[in-house]
Motif scaffolding. Structure first.
Motif, mmCIF file in Angstrom:
data_model
loop_
_atom_site.group_PDB
_atom_site.id
_atom_site.type_symbol
_atom_site.label_atom_id
_atom_site.label_comp_id
_atom_site.label_asym_id
_atom_site.label_seq_id
_atom_site.Cartn_x
_atom_site.Cartn_y
_atom_site.Cartn_z
ATOM 1 N N ASP A 81 -10.948 2.488 -7.371
ATOM 2 C CA ASP A 81 -11.547 2.344 -6.039
ATOM 3 C C ASP A 81 -11.221 0.963 -5.478
ATOM 4 O O ASP A 81 -10.774 0.813 -4.344
ATOM 5 N N ARG A 93 -3.220 8.056 -4.861
ATOM 6 C CA ARG A 93 -3.187 7.220 -3.655
ATOM 7 C C ARG A 93 -1.839 6.500 -3.530
ATOM 8 O O ARG A 93 -1.611 5.488 -4.199
ATOM 9 N N ASP A 125 -8.210 -0.245 -2.398
ATOM 10 C CA ASP A 125 -8.516 -0.941 -1.136
ATOM 11 C C ASP A 125 -7.695 -2.226 -1.048
ATOM 12 O O ASP A 125 -7.160 -2.573 -0.002
HETATM 13 MN MN MN Z 1 -13.142 3.260 -1.852
#
Ligand code: MN
Ligand code: IPM
Length: 372
Positions: free
Chosen positions: A245, A107, A249
């Motif tokens: 995760d 990411r 964000d």
């Molecule tokens: Mn997520």
């Protein structure tokens, strides 16, 4: 190059944003002489509606018989508030990751120069931020044994990691750092969790094979604070599934919108490209969803096949759209007529015709042709 791409639009805004990514891929194919073909399949709530399961076998087959997967979004509020629901849309995504062994989720997080004032964080804090998060994607709490006692009053999720699982993503993270700013930060909770202590041990060992890369450790609570206090210190962040995760964000705030963050989920055999955002059900069908995360996921897909020039062209087009504020309302309060598909149209036009002089930007806001 010929590429067979599985397209899994999924739920909520998934189909609208994915449509823009396909539009952009088609423009790339046309201008760079490639042949991209698409196989569409259901996943998530739509798959439960149409096939009674979140990941039908037919969808899995499509994914296994294509070169890459473009994924939209997953989730539907009708399942969120029902803790007794046995079937959930998210299971489709998790099963897909597991079945295809997509163990590394990459990411990238970047502060775009033109969007520095969109972030709630101060400009001087975020300016120059360029992070690549390596999130382990097929282990940890997400996939450990789940238990609910008979009386329904006690529940548990097991967090398990094996050396092998840690090693394979660590190599990818160190290699990425070698091509970047030579730093890996392992985010864990080694002061409390046994699984984190194994991560530290294994990652430290792997690190000796990459002597030029600096290896740093941060507890996840501290990392969450550092992410908004001094994000520039990070280069590659390596972490387990749930921490990755959450931290990603949080990191999306740096870019000004979660609608900008793309990701690649890769394994040895398969690769899937997905925005990090969810299905944003409140926005479905309104044309306000930001398609850039999906479009940048398509750019990551092209990078995966070493189509670097092509991926760069998409990024250039995206930069241009951001600079000109041809963006959806999450980033643009001034012009509320820039819809999801208009952003896609602009990026498509730019790829077809990258010479600034040939673009008539002023018309975009009026909804007229973008090319003169
Ligand atoms: Mn997520
Ligand atoms: C993500 C999402 C998923 C996750 C959900 C939809 C299961 O939040 O890709 O970050 O938690 O991995």
């Amino acid at each position: 190059m010929k590429l067979k791409i599985a397209v899994l639009p999924g739920d909520g805004i998934g189909p609208e944003v994915t449509e823009q990514a396909v539009k952009v891929l088609n423009a790339i194919a046309m201008n760079f002489d490639h042949k991209f073909s698409y196989n569409y399949a259901d996943v998530g709530a739509i798959a439960i509606d149409n096939h009674k399961e979140p990941l039908p076998q037919s969808t899995l087959e499509v994914c296994k018989n294509t070169d890459a997967i473009l994924f939209g979004a997953i989730g539907d509020p009708k399942y969120d508030n029902d803790p007794t629901a046995k079937i959930r849309p998210e299971q489709g995504l998790l099963k897909l990751r597991k079945e295809l062994d997509l163990f590394a989720n990459i990411r990238p997080v970047k502060a775009y120069k033109t969007l520095l004032d969109k972030s709630p964080l101060r400009k001087k804090i975020i300016k120059g931020t360029d992070i690549s998060i390596y999130r382990e994607l097929t282990g940890g709490l997400y996939f450990g044994e789940k238990k609910l006692s008979k009386d329904g009053n006690t529940a548990s999720d097991l967090c398990t990691y094996s050396r092998f699982e840690i090693e394979r993503i660590s190599h990818l993270a160190f290699k990425a750092a070698e091509a970047r700013k030579m730093k890996v930060t392992l985010v864990d909770k080694a002061n409390v969790l046994e699984s984190s202590r194994l991560w530290r041990k294994v990652v430290t060992e792997i690190g000796t094979q990459y002597p030029k890369v600096e290896l740093d450790f941060l507890f996840v609570d501290n990392a969450a604070m550092q992410m908004i206090q001094n994000p520039k210190q990070f280069d590659v962040i390596l972490t387990e599934n749930l921490f990755g995760d959450i931290i990603s964000d949080e990191a999306s705030v740096i870019g000004g919108s979660i609608g900008l963050l793309a990701s690649a989920s890769v394994g040895k055999k398969y690769a899937m490209f997905e925005p990090i955002h969810g299905s944003y059900p409140q926005a479905t069908g309104k044309g306000i969803a930001n398609p850039i995360a999906s479009i940048l996921s398509a750019a990551m897909l092209l990078d995966h096949f070493a189509l670097f020039k092509e991926a760069k062209m998409i990024r250039k087009a995206v930069d241009k759209s951001l600079k000109l504020q041809i963006t959806t309302p999450d980033l643009n309060k001034k012009f509320d007529n820039v819809t999801t598909s208009k952003v896609g149209d602009f990026i498509e036009d730019y790829i077809n015709n990258p010479e600034d002089s040939n673009l008539n930007f002023s018309n975009i806001y009026l909804g007229q042709s973008t090319i003169i």
